[in-house]
Design an enzyme around this catalytic site. Structure first.
Site, PDB file in Angstrom:
ATOM      1  N   ASP A 204       0.921  -1.147  -0.295  1.00  0.00           N
ATOM      2  CA  ASP A 204       0.201  -0.221   0.023  1.00  0.00           C
ATOM      3  C   ASP A 204       0.740   1.012   0.423  1.00  0.00           C
ATOM      4  O   ASP A 204       1.727   1.308   1.130  1.00  0.00           O
ATOM      5  CB  ASP A 204      -0.929  -0.068   1.167  1.00  0.00           C
ATOM      6  CG  ASP A 204      -1.714   0.854   1.037  1.00  0.00           C
ATOM      7  OD1 ASP A 204      -2.663   1.248   0.514  1.00  0.00           O
ATOM      8  OD2 ASP A 204      -2.667   1.824   2.206  1.00  0.00           O
TER       9      ASP A 204
ATOM     10  N   HIS B 141      -3.022  13.594   1.826  1.00  0.00           N
ATOM     11  CA  HIS B 141      -3.446  12.506   2.697  1.00  0.00           C
ATOM     12  C   HIS B 141      -2.249  12.888   3.274  1.00  0.00           C
ATOM     13  O   HIS B 141      -2.247  12.492   4.916  1.00  0.00           O
ATOM     14  CB  HIS B 141      -3.195  11.395   2.255  1.00  0.00           C
ATOM     15  CG  HIS B 141      -3.342  11.049   3.112  1.00  0.00           C
ATOM     16  ND1 HIS B 141      -5.231  10.593   3.643  1.00  0.00           N
ATOM     17  CD2 HIS B 141      -3.469   9.557   3.509  1.00  0.00           C
ATOM     18  CE1 HIS B 141      -4.763   9.171   4.302  1.00  0.00           C
ATOM     19  NE2 HIS B 141      -3.460   8.770   4.304  1.00  0.00           N
TER      20      HIS B 141
ATOM     21  N   ARG C 199       1.897  13.826  13.296  1.00  0.00           N
ATOM     22  CA  ARG C 199       3.399  14.502  14.045  1.00  0.00           C
ATOM     23  C   ARG C 199       3.188  15.810  14.399  1.00  0.00           C
ATOM     24  O   ARG C 199       4.212  16.318  14.409  1.00  0.00           O
ATOM     25  CB  ARG C 199       3.986  14.015  13.280  1.00  0.00           C
ATOM     26  CG  ARG C 199       4.278  12.922  12.908  1.00  0.00           C
ATOM     27  CD  ARG C 199       5.286  11.789  11.908  1.00  0.00           C
ATOM     28  NE  ARG C 199       4.365  11.615  10.630  1.00  0.00           N
ATOM     29  CZ  ARG C 199       3.586  10.853   9.547  1.00  0.00           C
ATOM     30  NH1 ARG C 199       3.189  10.216  10.926  1.00  0.00           N
ATOM     31  NH2 ARG C 199       3.262  11.408   8.850  1.00  0.00           N
TER      32      ARG C 199
ATOM     33  N   GLU D  75     -10.495   3.425   4.548  1.00  0.00           N
ATOM     34  CA  GLU D  75      -9.488   4.986   3.502  1.00  0.00           C
ATOM     35  C   GLU D  75      -9.976   4.858   1.805  1.00  0.00           C
ATOM     36  O   GLU D  75      -9.959   3.649   1.625  1.00  0.00           O
ATOM     37  CB  GLU D  75      -8.179   4.240   3.554  1.00  0.00           C
ATOM     38  CG  GLU D  75      -7.132   4.735   4.846  1.00  0.00           C
ATOM     39  CD  GLU D  75      -5.470   5.058   5.042  1.00  0.00           C
ATOM     40  OE1 GLU D  75      -5.499   5.601   5.465  1.00  0.00           O
ATOM     41  OE2 GLU D  75      -5.029   4.164   4.150  1.00  0.00           O
TER      42      GLU D  75
ATOM     43  N   GLU E 144      -9.308   4.279  -1.499  1.00  0.00           N
ATOM     44  CA  GLU E 144      -7.925   3.441  -2.505  1.00  0.00           C
ATOM     45  C   GLU E 144      -8.739   3.038  -3.944  1.00  0.00           C
ATOM     46  O   GLU E 144      -9.628   2.946  -3.713  1.00  0.00           O
ATOM     47  CB  GLU E 144      -7.151   2.876  -1.643  1.00  0.00           C
ATOM     48  CG  GLU E 144      -6.617   3.093  -0.641  1.00  0.00           C
ATOM     49  CD  GLU E 144      -5.403   3.176   0.225  1.00  0.00           C
ATOM     50  OE1 GLU E 144      -4.467   2.987  -1.271  1.00  0.00           O
ATOM     51  OE2 GLU E 144      -5.027   3.150   1.219  1.00  0.00           O
TER      52      GLU E 144
ATOM     53  N   ASP F  74      -9.006   0.344   2.326  1.00  0.00           N
ATOM     54  CA  ASP F  74      -7.983  -0.139   3.614  1.00  0.00           C
ATOM     55  C   ASP F  74      -8.534   0.243   5.119  1.00  0.00           C
ATOM     56  O   ASP F  74      -8.322   1.087   6.069  1.00  0.00           O
ATOM     57  CB  ASP F  74      -6.596   0.380   2.948  1.00  0.00           C
ATOM     58  CG  ASP F  74      -5.460   0.421   3.892  1.00  0.00           C
ATOM     59  OD1 ASP F  74      -5.500  -1.002   4.829  1.00  0.00           O
ATOM     60  OD2 ASP F  74      -4.791   1.293   4.393  1.00  0.00           O
TER      61      ASP F  74
ATOM     62  N   ARG G 250      -7.685   3.620  13.597  1.00  0.00           N
ATOM     63  CA  ARG G 250      -6.700   4.843  14.106  1.00  0.00           C
ATOM     64  C   ARG G 250      -5.850   4.907  15.166  1.00  0.00           C
ATOM     65  O   ARG G 250      -5.073   5.394  15.419  1.00  0.00           O
ATOM     66  CB  ARG G 250      -7.550   6.400  13.453  1.00  0.00           C
ATOM     67  CG  ARG G 250      -8.085   6.080  12.211  1.00  0.00           C
ATOM     68  CD  ARG G 250      -6.827   6.555  11.628  1.00  0.00           C
ATOM     69  NE  ARG G 250      -7.454   6.198   9.960  1.00  0.00           N
ATOM     70  CZ  ARG G 250      -6.534   6.253   9.206  1.00  0.00           C
ATOM     71  NH1 ARG G 250      -5.533   5.894   9.263  1.00  0.00           N
ATOM     72  NH2 ARG G 250      -7.267   6.645   7.612  1.00  0.00           N
TER      73      ARG G 250
ATOM     74  N   GLN H 253      -3.567   2.204  15.182  1.00  0.00           N
ATOM     75  CA  GLN H 253      -2.138   2.290  14.496  1.00  0.00           C
ATOM     76  C   GLN H 253      -1.728   3.537  14.847  1.00  0.00           C
ATOM     77  O   GLN H 253      -0.100   3.343  14.943  1.00  0.00           O
ATOM     78  CB  GLN H 253      -2.977   2.835  13.339  1.00  0.00           C
ATOM     79  CG  GLN H 253      -2.038   3.820  11.924  1.00  0.00           C
ATOM     80  CD  GLN H 253      -3.392   4.079  11.014  1.00  0.00           C
ATOM     81  OE1 GLN H 253      -3.733   4.418  10.559  1.00  0.00           O
ATOM     82  NE2 GLN H 253      -1.804   4.661  10.277  1.00  0.00           N
TER      83      GLN H 253
ATOM     84  N   TYR I  38       2.222   2.202  15.640  1.00  0.00           N
ATOM     85  CA  TYR I  38       3.731   2.456  14.235  1.00  0.00           C
ATOM     86  C   TYR I  38       4.988   2.844  14.398  1.00  0.00           C
ATOM     87  O   TYR I  38       5.434   2.418  13.136  1.00  0.00           O
ATOM     88  CB  TYR I  38       2.086   3.585  13.171  1.00  0.00           C
ATOM     89  CG  TYR I  38       2.838   4.733  13.319  1.00  0.00           C
ATOM     90  CD1 TYR I  38       1.899   4.972  14.373  1.00  0.00           C
ATOM     91  CD2 TYR I  38       3.145   5.428  12.066  1.00  0.00           C
ATOM     92  CE1 TYR I  38       2.369   6.561  14.256  1.00  0.00           C
ATOM     93  CE2 TYR I  38       3.392   6.805  12.271  1.00  0.00           C
ATOM     94  CZ  TYR I  38       3.115   7.078  13.195  1.00  0.00           C
ATOM     95  OH  TYR I  38       2.822   8.516  13.365  1.00  0.00           O
TER      96      TYR I  38
ATOM     97  N   LYS J 153      -4.226  -2.030  10.303  1.00  0.00           N
ATOM     98  CA  LYS J 153      -4.604  -2.292   8.683  1.00  0.00           C
ATOM     99  C   LYS J 153      -5.087  -3.694   8.502  1.00  0.00           C
ATOM    100  O   LYS J 153      -5.712  -4.286   7.880  1.00  0.00           O
ATOM    101  CB  LYS J 153      -3.780  -1.681   7.860  1.00  0.00           C
ATOM    102  CG  LYS J 153      -3.283  -0.378   8.871  1.00  0.00           C
ATOM    103  CD  LYS J 153      -3.378   0.362   7.362  1.00  0.00           C
ATOM    104  CE  LYS J 153      -3.536   1.925   7.463  1.00  0.00           C
ATOM    105  NZ  LYS J 153      -4.417   3.195   6.556  1.00  0.00           N
TER     106      LYS J 153
ATOM    107  N   THR K 167      -9.102  -5.917   4.341  1.00  0.00           N
ATOM    108  CA  THR K 167      -8.741  -4.673   3.158  1.00  0.00           C
ATOM    109  C   THR K 167     -10.460  -5.430   2.109  1.00  0.00           C
ATOM    110  O   THR K 167      -9.902  -6.658   2.124  1.00  0.00           O
ATOM    111  CB  THR K 167      -7.568  -5.292   2.645  1.00  0.00           C
ATOM    112  OG1 THR K 167      -6.248  -4.652   3.781  1.00  0.00           O
ATOM    113  CG2 THR K 167      -7.646  -3.431   1.140  1.00  0.00           C
TER     114      THR K 167
ATOM    115  N   GLU L 267      -9.274  12.873   8.629  1.00  0.00           N
ATOM    116  CA  GLU L 267      -9.061  13.515   8.166  1.00  0.00           C
ATOM    117  C   GLU L 267     -10.687  14.865   8.061  1.00  0.00           C
ATOM    118  O   GLU L 267     -10.229  15.678   8.365  1.00  0.00           O
ATOM    119  CB  GLU L 267      -8.516  13.761   6.267  1.00  0.00           C
ATOM    120  CG  GLU L 267      -7.354  13.308   6.477  1.00  0.00           C
ATOM    121  CD  GLU L 267      -7.127  12.236   4.920  1.00  0.00           C
ATOM    122  OE1 GLU L 267      -6.540  14.134   4.175  1.00  0.00           O
ATOM    123  OE2 GLU L 267      -6.945  11.403   4.457  1.00  0.00           O
TER     124      GLU L 267
HETATM  125  O1  LIG Z   1       0.301   9.580   8.459  1.00  0.00           O
HETATM  126  C1  LIG Z   1       0.645   8.054   8.919  1.00  0.00           C
HETATM  127  O2  LIG Z   1       1.459   8.251   9.400  1.00  0.00           O
HETATM  128  C2  LIG Z   1      -0.494   7.189   8.282  1.00  0.00           C
HETATM  129  C3  LIG Z   1      -1.223   7.316   7.353  1.00  0.00           C
HETATM  130  C4  LIG Z   1      -1.582   6.311   6.828  1.00  0.00           C
HETATM  131  O3  LIG Z   1      -2.479   5.723   7.421  1.00  0.00           O
HETATM  132  C5  LIG Z   1      -2.037   5.886   5.883  1.00  0.00           C
HETATM  133  C6  LIG Z   1      -1.859   4.529   4.664  1.00  0.00           C
HETATM  134  O4  LIG Z   1      -2.678   3.873   5.086  1.00  0.00           O
HETATM  135  C7  LIG Z   1      -0.958   5.069   3.626  1.00  0.00           C
HETATM  136  C8  LIG Z   1      -2.202   5.909   2.751  1.00  0.00           C
HETATM  137  O5  LIG Z   1      -3.570   5.067   2.216  1.00  0.00           O
HETATM  138  O6  LIG Z   1      -2.100   6.875   2.110  1.00  0.00           O
HETATM  139 CA   LIG Z   2      -3.568   2.970   3.307  1.00  0.00          CA
HETATM  140 MG   LIG Z   3      -6.439  -2.024   5.962  1.00  0.00          MG
END
Ligand SMILES: O=C(O)/C=C/C(=O)CC(=O)CC(=O)O
Ligand SMILES: [Ca+2]
Ligand SMILES: [Mg+2]
Length: 420
Positions: free
Chosen positions: A130, A137, A146, A203, A205, A237, A241, A244, A248, A257, A261, A368
């Site tokens: 992915d 985004h 962040r 998500e 996509e 996807d 959150r 994640q 992550y 994730k 999917t 978002e």
């Molecule tokens: O910016 C992040 O830490 C996380 C971003 C995502 O979860 C997005 C991801 O799965 C990739 C995407 O769909 O653009």
């Molecule tokens: Ca994604």
């Molecule tokens: Mg997923």
């Protein structure tokens, strides 16, 4: 528009003779899966057409690629086979060609009403990657996760960032998704939360379906990458959150994730999308030579997401976006994936990343749209920060031609409660 099928196709249909997307279906619950092509409200059974000897071109004449439970063998044959199959099918379905039109017993065997069939994931997916290719985004997620100082990571403008996804949990549109349980971010000094995700998201996509791919150690040139992309599907996807955000660092998405999917059943070919090619965004800084393509193509595909709460008849549109907002193209993603020698194989799936546009109404996920749950999103009578049990999320995608559509149908899934 010109080209016309002997099969009646409604002007609003996503599947006129100009489209001809490929899928895999079962005509009856007990039948074997087989490849098919969508035409209006019908599915053309390619195993029946193949058995009748109607794939008579030089590449497909003696191939059993349509007597298979998935499209992998066909994908492995590459663009000459794809072009020949499309030309043969387009001719067979056209209003001026008698071979199928005037053969009642073959029509009976080979044309199945779409509402009677079961659609399956059309490929055996060995690997799923992915990407993260919408700048809007990346900027929004970066700000949320962040902070606003440097929301887009320094590497983002130099390479199409991606993570390695989980192929085993890719499911076909219409499959329910069980709310995942997991660890969420601790508040203050308390231990991490454990339980059903409180921030379940979609998500928006699309994903490229790969074939034929490359040998280990032999990268694919960016200017030849299009010959390794059969077509595209819609993809959700699903993302938890809270899981994640806690898991992550430093290795990226994992259990937030990998619980599911969803893909749409019909692979729309790059050939069918050719009339909808548009310029990709100008890239600044210019990419390194291995990512600099002679022609940088995007596609004008309108995308829409609806959420349908339990018990409601119609969904509410929550966002409208477009494939053309992607910064990194499909061909750059594919070339980058192989530049270190990594081999891609027929049936591999490359998600584009969430397709957010510049305006808030075009953001591609609830993270978002509600700014991580700070705002409510109105669904008519009720509101949402994240998905609730019983919510169904429905994606649609469509390119509008002159008097016809090249559409993707829908990609949907309903949220079931976590197990106790
Ligand atoms: O910016 C992040 O830490 C996380 C971003 C995502 O979860 C997005 C991801 O799965 C990739 C995407 O769909 O653009
Ligand atoms: Ca994604
Ligand atoms: Mg997923």
């Amino acid at each position: 528009m010109g080209l016309k099928s002997f099969i009646e196709v409604h002007p609003d249909s996503h599947f006129p003779i100009q489209n001809l997307p490929f899928g895999v279906f079962k005509p009856e619950p007990a039948s074997d899966p087989r490849p098919g092509v969508a035409i209006g409200d019908h599915v053309l059974d390619l195993s029946a057409i193949s058995s009748a000897g109607l794939f008579d071109g030089p590449v497909l004449k003696s191939s059993d690629c349509f007597i298979q439970p998935n499209l992998n063998k066909f994908l492995g044959l590459g663009r000459p086979a794809w072009k020949e199959a499309r030309a043969t099918i387009q001719k067979l379905l056209s209003s001026t060609e008698p071979a199928l039109r005037d053969n009642a017993s073959l029509r009976q065997k080979a044309l199945v009403p779409m509402d009677k069939v079961e659609m399956l994931v059309p490929i055996a997916i060995g690997d799923y990657t992915d990407f993260f290719s919408s700048m809007h985004h990346a900027k929004n997620c970066g700000t949320i996760f962040r902070g606003p100082e440097n929301p887009i990571p320094a590497n983002w403008f130099h390479l199409p960032i991606a993570y390695h996804g989980r192929a085993s949990s890719i499911v076909i549109s219409g499959t329910d998704i069980v709310r995942p349980r997991g660890q969420g971010h601790p508040a203050g000094n308390s231990p991490p939360y454990f339980g059903p995700s409180r921030k379940l998201d979609f998500e928006l996509e699309m994903a490229a379906v790969v074939g034929p791919g490359n040998e280990l150690g032999k990268p694919i040139d960016v200017n030849e990458a299009a010959d390794h992309i059969f077509g595209v599907v819609l993809m959700n996807d699903w993302s938890a959150r809270d899981i994640q955000a806690w898991e992550y660092v430093p290795l990226g998405p994992f259990l937030g994730k990998s619980f599911g999917t969803t893909v749409s059943p019909w692979i729309v070919t790059l050939d069918a999308l050719e009339p909808f090619v548009c310029d990709a965004p100008k890239q600044n800084p210019p990419p390194l030579p291995y990512l600099a393509e002679k022609i940088s193509k995007n596609y004008d595909i309108s995308l829409e997401v609806r959420i349908k709460p339990a018990g409601e008849e119609h969904g509410h549109v929550v966002t409208k976006s477009n494939f053309k907002h992607l910064y990194w193209t499909l061909t750059q993603q594919l070339a980058h994936h192989t530049i270190n020698g990594c081999n891609l194989r027929p049936g591999d799936l490359l998600g584009t990343g969430t397709i957010s546009g510049p305006e808030p109404e075009s953001y591609g996920c609830l993270l978002e749209l509600t700014w991580n749950g700070q705002n409510q999103l109105s669904l008519g009578g009720t509101n949402r920060k994240f998905l609730e049990d019983g919510d169904e999320v429905i994606f649609t995608g469509c390119s509008k031609g002159n008097g016809y559509n090249v559409g993707f149908g829908t990609c949907s899934g309903k949220i079931l409660p976590s197990p106790l």
